[in-house]
Design a protein around this motif. Sequence first.
Motif, PDB file in Angstrom:
ATOM      1  N   PRO A  46       0.881  -1.235   0.000  1.00 43.39           N
ATOM      2  CA  PRO A  46       0.022   0.086   0.050  1.00 43.39           C
ATOM      3  C   PRO A  46       0.845   1.136  -0.122  1.00 43.39           C
ATOM      4  CG  PRO A  46      -0.635  -1.545   1.674  1.00 43.39           C
ATOM      5  CD  PRO A  46       0.390  -2.102   1.150  1.00 43.39           C
ATOM      6  N   HIS A  47       1.759   1.267   0.598  1.00 46.94           N
ATOM      7  CA  HIS A  47       2.829   2.427   0.755  1.00 46.94           C
ATOM      8  C   HIS A  47       3.602   2.708  -0.466  1.00 46.94           C
ATOM      9  CE1 HIS A  47       2.095   1.799   5.439  1.00 46.94           C
ATOM     10  NE2 HIS A  47       2.062   3.376   5.087  1.00 46.94           N
ATOM     11  N   ILE A  48       4.107   1.638  -1.189  1.00 49.88           N
ATOM     12  CA  ILE A  48       4.870   1.745  -2.095  1.00 49.88           C
ATOM     13  C   ILE A  48       3.937   2.196  -3.250  1.00 49.88           C
ATOM     14  CG2 ILE A  48       6.182   0.410  -3.929  1.00 49.88           C
ATOM     15  CD1 ILE A  48       6.872  -1.594  -1.823  1.00 49.88           C
ATOM     16  N   LEU A  49       2.531   1.626  -3.502  1.00 46.51           N
ATOM     17  CA  LEU A  49       1.731   2.008  -4.676  1.00 46.51           C
ATOM     18  C   LEU A  49       1.206   3.564  -4.242  1.00 46.51           C
ATOM     19  CD1 LEU A  49      -0.624  -1.119  -4.950  1.00 46.51           C
ATOM     20  CD2 LEU A  49       1.310  -0.187  -6.491  1.00 46.51           C
ATOM     21  N   GLY A  50       1.206   3.971  -3.047  1.00 48.40           N
ATOM     22  CA  GLY A  50       0.728   5.386  -2.611  1.00 48.40           C
ATOM     23  C   GLY A  50       1.933   6.141  -3.064  1.00 48.40           C
ATOM     24  N   ILE A 205      -4.125   9.233  -2.301  1.00 50.36           N
ATOM     25  CA  ILE A 205      -4.940   9.982  -1.528  1.00 50.36           C
ATOM     26  C   ILE A 205      -5.046   9.172  -0.129  1.00 50.36           C
ATOM     27  CG2 ILE A 205      -7.205  10.857  -0.983  1.00 50.36           C
ATOM     28  CD1 ILE A 205      -7.249  11.174  -4.117  1.00 50.36           C
ATOM     29  N   GLN A 206      -5.116   7.951   0.052  1.00 50.00           N
ATOM     30  CA  GLN A 206      -5.009   7.147   0.814  1.00 50.00           C
ATOM     31  C   GLN A 206      -3.921   7.148   1.756  1.00 50.00           C
ATOM     32  OE1 GLN A 206      -6.226   3.182  -0.615  1.00 50.00           O
ATOM     33  NE2 GLN A 206      -8.231   3.469  -0.441  1.00 50.00           N
ATOM     34  N   LEU A 207      -2.832   7.064   1.135  1.00 54.14           N
ATOM     35  CA  LEU A 207      -1.572   7.314   2.013  1.00 54.14           C
ATOM     36  C   LEU A 207      -1.319   8.564   2.643  1.00 54.14           C
ATOM     37  CD1 LEU A 207       1.407   6.331   2.148  1.00 54.14           C
ATOM     38  CD2 LEU A 207       1.970   7.438   0.322  1.00 54.14           C
ATOM     39  N   LEU A 208      -1.946   9.659   2.039  1.00 53.16           N
ATOM     40  CA  LEU A 208      -1.747  11.063   3.054  1.00 53.16           C
ATOM     41  C   LEU A 208      -2.814  11.054   3.980  1.00 53.16           C
ATOM     42  CD1 LEU A 208      -1.635  13.362  -0.126  1.00 53.16           C
ATOM     43  CD2 LEU A 208       0.275  12.523   0.992  1.00 53.16           C
ATOM     44  N   LEU A 209      -3.746  10.476   3.749  1.00 50.21           N
ATOM     45  CA  LEU A 209      -4.931  10.349   4.887  1.00 50.21           C
ATOM     46  C   LEU A 209      -4.346   9.435   5.902  1.00 50.21           C
ATOM     47  CD1 LEU A 209      -8.217  10.258   2.815  1.00 50.21           C
ATOM     48  CD2 LEU A 209      -7.092  12.421   4.093  1.00 50.21           C
ATOM     49  N   GLU A 210      -3.891   8.529   5.583  1.00 44.01           N
ATOM     50  CA  GLU A 210      -3.436   7.528   6.772  1.00 44.01           C
ATOM     51  C   GLU A 210      -2.310   7.989   7.582  1.00 44.01           C
ATOM     52  OE1 GLU A 210      -0.816   3.481   6.703  1.00 44.01           O
ATOM     53  OE2 GLU A 210      -2.332   3.564   4.892  1.00 44.01           O
ATOM     54  N   GLU A 211      -1.339   8.498   6.685  1.00 43.88           N
ATOM     55  CA  GLU A 211       0.002   9.044   7.344  1.00 43.88           C
ATOM     56  C   GLU A 211      -0.221  10.315   8.209  1.00 43.88           C
ATOM     57  OE1 GLU A 211       2.692   7.293   7.740  1.00 43.88           O
ATOM     58  OE2 GLU A 211       1.866   5.429   6.725  1.00 43.88           O
ATOM     59  N   GLY A 212      -1.433  11.101   7.666  1.00 44.26           N
ATOM     60  CA  GLY A 212      -1.798  12.413   8.474  1.00 44.26           C
ATOM     61  C   GLY A 212      -0.335  13.311   8.382  1.00 44.26           C
ATOM     62  N   TRP A 213       0.038  13.697   9.335  1.00 42.74           N
ATOM     63  CA  TRP A 213       1.204  14.729   9.307  1.00 42.74           C
ATOM     64  C   TRP A 213       2.393  14.223   8.996  1.00 42.74           C
ATOM     65  CZ3 TRP A 213       2.105  19.595   9.789  1.00 42.74           C
ATOM     66  CH2 TRP A 213       3.445  20.029  10.175  1.00 42.74           C
ATOM     67  N   LYS A 214       2.591  12.967   9.051  1.00 42.42           N
ATOM     68  CA  LYS A 214       3.889  12.211   8.135  1.00 42.42           C
ATOM     69  C   LYS A 214       3.575  12.361   6.822  1.00 42.42           C
ATOM     70  CE  LYS A 214       6.683   8.118   8.744  1.00 42.42           C
ATOM     71  NZ  LYS A 214       6.632   6.710   9.333  1.00 42.42           N
ATOM     72  N   GLY A 215       2.490  12.246   6.160  1.00 47.27           N
ATOM     73  CA  GLY A 215       2.104  12.539   4.893  1.00 47.27           C
ATOM     74  C   GLY A 215       2.466  13.602   4.291  1.00 47.27           C
ATOM     75  N   PHE A 216       2.583  14.886   5.288  1.00 47.75           N
ATOM     76  CA  PHE A 216       2.846  16.162   4.763  1.00 47.75           C
ATOM     77  C   PHE A 216       4.465  15.866   4.413  1.00 47.75           C
ATOM     78  CE2 PHE A 216       3.329  20.673   5.510  1.00 47.75           C
ATOM     79  CZ  PHE A 216       2.588  21.267   4.627  1.00 47.75           C
ATOM     80  N   LEU A 217       5.061  15.199   5.352  1.00 43.01           N
ATOM     81  CA  LEU A 217       6.592  15.261   5.345  1.00 43.01           C
ATOM     82  C   LEU A 217       7.101  14.234   3.777  1.00 43.01           C
ATOM     83  CD1 LEU A 217       7.847  14.051   8.815  1.00 43.01           C
ATOM     84  CD2 LEU A 217       8.066  16.217   7.693  1.00 43.01           C
ATOM     85  N   ILE A 218       6.191  13.389   3.669  1.00 41.73           N
ATOM     86  CA  ILE A 218       6.189  12.445   2.134  1.00 41.73           C
ATOM     87  C   ILE A 218       6.097  13.417   1.076  1.00 41.73           C
ATOM     88  CG2 ILE A 218       5.184  10.820   0.839  1.00 41.73           C
ATOM     89  CD1 ILE A 218       4.474   9.646   3.323  1.00 41.73           C
ATOM     90  N   MET A 219       5.271  14.501   1.014  1.00 41.75           N
ATOM     91  CA  MET A 219       5.294  15.245  -0.119  1.00 41.75           C
ATOM     92  C   MET A 219       6.449  16.264  -0.186  1.00 41.75           C
ATOM     93  SD  MET A 219       2.661  14.906  -1.620  1.00 41.75           S
ATOM     94  CE  MET A 219       2.309  16.183  -2.634  1.00 41.75           C
ATOM     95  N   GLY A 220       7.280  16.504   0.737  1.00 43.62           N
ATOM     96  CA  GLY A 220       8.349  17.217   0.830  1.00 43.62           C
ATOM     97  C   GLY A 220       9.632  16.213   0.061  1.00 43.62           C
ATOM     98  N   SER A 221       9.224  15.054  -0.113  1.00 47.35           N
ATOM     99  CA  SER A 221      10.338  14.056  -0.712  1.00 47.35           C
ATOM    100  C   SER A 221       9.905  13.828  -2.014  1.00 47.35           C
ATOM    101  CB  SER A 221      10.584  12.703   0.010  1.00 47.35           C
ATOM    102  OG  SER A 221      11.208  13.049   1.211  1.00 47.35           O
ATOM    103  N   VAL A 222       8.467  13.771  -2.334  1.00 48.14           N
ATOM    104  CA  VAL A 222       8.065  13.658  -3.678  1.00 48.14           C
ATOM    105  C   VAL A 222       8.422  14.557  -4.608  1.00 48.14           C
ATOM    106  CG1 VAL A 222       5.884  13.479  -4.793  1.00 48.14           C
ATOM    107  CG2 VAL A 222       6.010  12.025  -2.745  1.00 48.14           C
ATOM    108  N   VAL A 223       8.545  15.810  -4.165  1.00 46.14           N
ATOM    109  CA  VAL A 223       8.907  16.995  -4.885  1.00 46.14           C
ATOM    110  C   VAL A 223      10.176  16.667  -5.565  1.00 46.14           C
ATOM    111  CG1 VAL A 223      10.123  18.298  -3.389  1.00 46.14           C
ATOM    112  CG2 VAL A 223       8.619  19.385  -4.939  1.00 46.14           C
ATOM    113  N   LEU A 224      11.172  15.784  -5.143  1.00 45.28           N
ATOM    114  CA  LEU A 224      12.402  15.639  -5.552  1.00 45.28           C
ATOM    115  C   LEU A 224      12.252  15.114  -7.149  1.00 45.28           C
ATOM    116  CD1 LEU A 224      14.060  13.992  -2.713  1.00 45.28           C
ATOM    117  CD2 LEU A 224      14.564  16.481  -3.585  1.00 45.28           C
ATOM    118  N   ALA A 225      10.947  14.475  -7.252  1.00 49.80           N
ATOM    119  CA  ALA A 225      10.783  13.883  -8.708  1.00 49.80           C
ATOM    120  C   ALA A 225      10.376  14.986  -9.764  1.00 49.80           C
ATOM    121  CB  ALA A 225       9.488  12.911  -8.681  1.00 49.80           C
ATOM    122  N   ILE A 226      10.131  15.952  -9.233  1.00 51.84           N
ATOM    123  CA  ILE A 226       9.748  17.144 -10.278  1.00 51.84           C
ATOM    124  C   ILE A 226      10.852  18.235 -10.365  1.00 51.84           C
ATOM    125  CG2 ILE A 226       7.326  16.564 -10.279  1.00 51.84           C
ATOM    126  CD1 ILE A 226       7.027  19.136  -8.251  1.00 51.84           C
TER     127      ILE A 226
END
Length: 625
Positions: A46-50, A205-226
């Motif tokens: 689930p996390h990999i797909l998210g 979306i499920q990953l962000l909702l599940e992780e909550g505040w940690k999901g916000f941190l994830i977006m900070g690393s996802v931006v490396l792809a762009i």
Amino acid sequence: MSENIKSSQFTGLTLSAIGVVFGDIGTSPLYAIKEVFHNGLTTDIPHILGVLSLVFWSLTLVVATKYAIFIMRADNKGEGGIMALLALALQTAKNDNQKTNRIITIGLIGTVLFYGDSIITPAISVLSAVEGLEIIAPKLDAYVLPTTILVLGVLFAIQARGTEAVGKLFAPIMCFWFLTLAVLGAINIIQEPAVLKAVNPIWGIQLLLEEGWKGFLIMGSVVLAITGAEALYADMGHFGLKPIRFAWFSFVFPALLLNYFGQGALLIGNPSAIENPFYLLAPTWALYPLLILATFATVIASQAVISGAFSLTRQAIQLGYSPRMEIQHTSGDEMGQVYIPAVNWLLMASVFILVISFKSSSALANAYGLAVTGTMITTTMLAFIVIQKLWKWNTATSTTFLATFLTLDVLYFLANSLKIPEGGWLPLTVGLGLFLIFTTWIKGRALLAKKMDEKRVLFEELEQKIQAGQLAKVKGTAIYLAKTLHGVPQVLMHNLEHNRVLHEQIIVLTMVTKEEPYVDEANRLKVRVFGDERNFFRVKLYFGFMDQPDLRRALHLCRNEGLVIDEKLASFFVGSEKVSFRRKSPMPKWRRALFRFLLHNASSAIEYFRLPVDQVIEVGIRIEL
């Protein structure tokens, strides 16, 4: 760049674009997925797909939709980039000083953040490639930093020679790089085809909702792809809109997606591969060739960013936002290829400090992202001004554009702002320092121009003084370089008052930078004649912010206006301002020393405009602000 091009030219431009434009975003697979999971995210399905879903939709919405489809339409006579967009936006603020200042502030913020990106990109790209040594032969990990420094040192050292010859190798290497990304990814996807389910945004979306505040941190690393999305727009003037779009949608975008999804497939089958999912995509026998290829690709990505810093600096100088610096042209055919020694060595020193201080690409990833997302925010804001005021889109459509993409940009920026204590402070510090330099220079030059304008003498007054005085007349032409468009420059008045000499032909010459990249030769020159003897000329030369001011070429154009100049008998008079400040000067006290330093160290007009030194007379003018 005209879009009416033959198929052979189109193919060449498309291949060249692959070699230059996509280097930064094309090397993101080296570290992007790894960094997302280094935040402590579990490597289960689930996390990999998210994560893959967030990467897919970030590339689709930001790079493919925002930049490739919308932003790239905002060309300034074919040119793109933050300065071209700033110049376009300024066209909507004619005679409105407050709006002009707001637009310039937005553009300068985007500009200074680009320099922060220019420092981090070479460091993180090359370091992440060389870190492959740790996977291939763990005993060689001690050589990662020295090898990175060596590669970067050679890269900066060859800048003075120009990149024309090396640039011919960029396209085939990067084409092979993207093909390798696609093949490695596809092989792993075949083994775990379920990974393709990540295209569904629900997983993200499920990953962000599940992780909550940690999901916000994830977006900070996802931006490396762009990271590197801005290059699609910035390099549009070199290759054209259609070749860049075609290269992105037909080759680069699919290759990136295949590689990212391939890394996800690898992690599904082998979660421990998170140590370095990019290199572990490849079979053991291919690791050394892949390391070499990755190093070449990151060097090319770094080269594109360094060249972009040179080009941006030249544009800032032309527009009056930066002090003049020595600019060397490294190609006789491509006037866009420039080398600025001061910028090169400052970048090199900064990159070396980064590599030595942060020591790993994972640590550097904390510093990355803020500069990129900050530049994206300013681009969206400037594009909104152009869309609404120049393109005349209706309010609903333009507001939807702003709300959609600004929300995404701000989300990425806020997510990266959490990295400030771990390294995000770096691009902000660099940006703040450069912003103070640019704004101090702009304010100081404005005060200087205002003061000189107050002291200006109209030609009619000058004529009276000439008639009243006893002046010696000499042969030849006196060319006075003036910053103001009206009146007689102070350097001319000083010469007449102290030397009491009048040349038989006098030219007051002002060079004007327009808010467009290039000015046609037909519109380059304006000449106005004064006086009964028709020997006093006011000449205005117009250049674009991408033009190289060629004073001698421009003087030849004067012949078309009936103004004949014998260069051998011409003397160039240049004013050298010495500034002091009144106690109640409008310039804040903390800026005064900085402005004096910038003014003192700026490259002189003699060097910048390549005037014949033995025919130049420099006149000191003291001005109190």
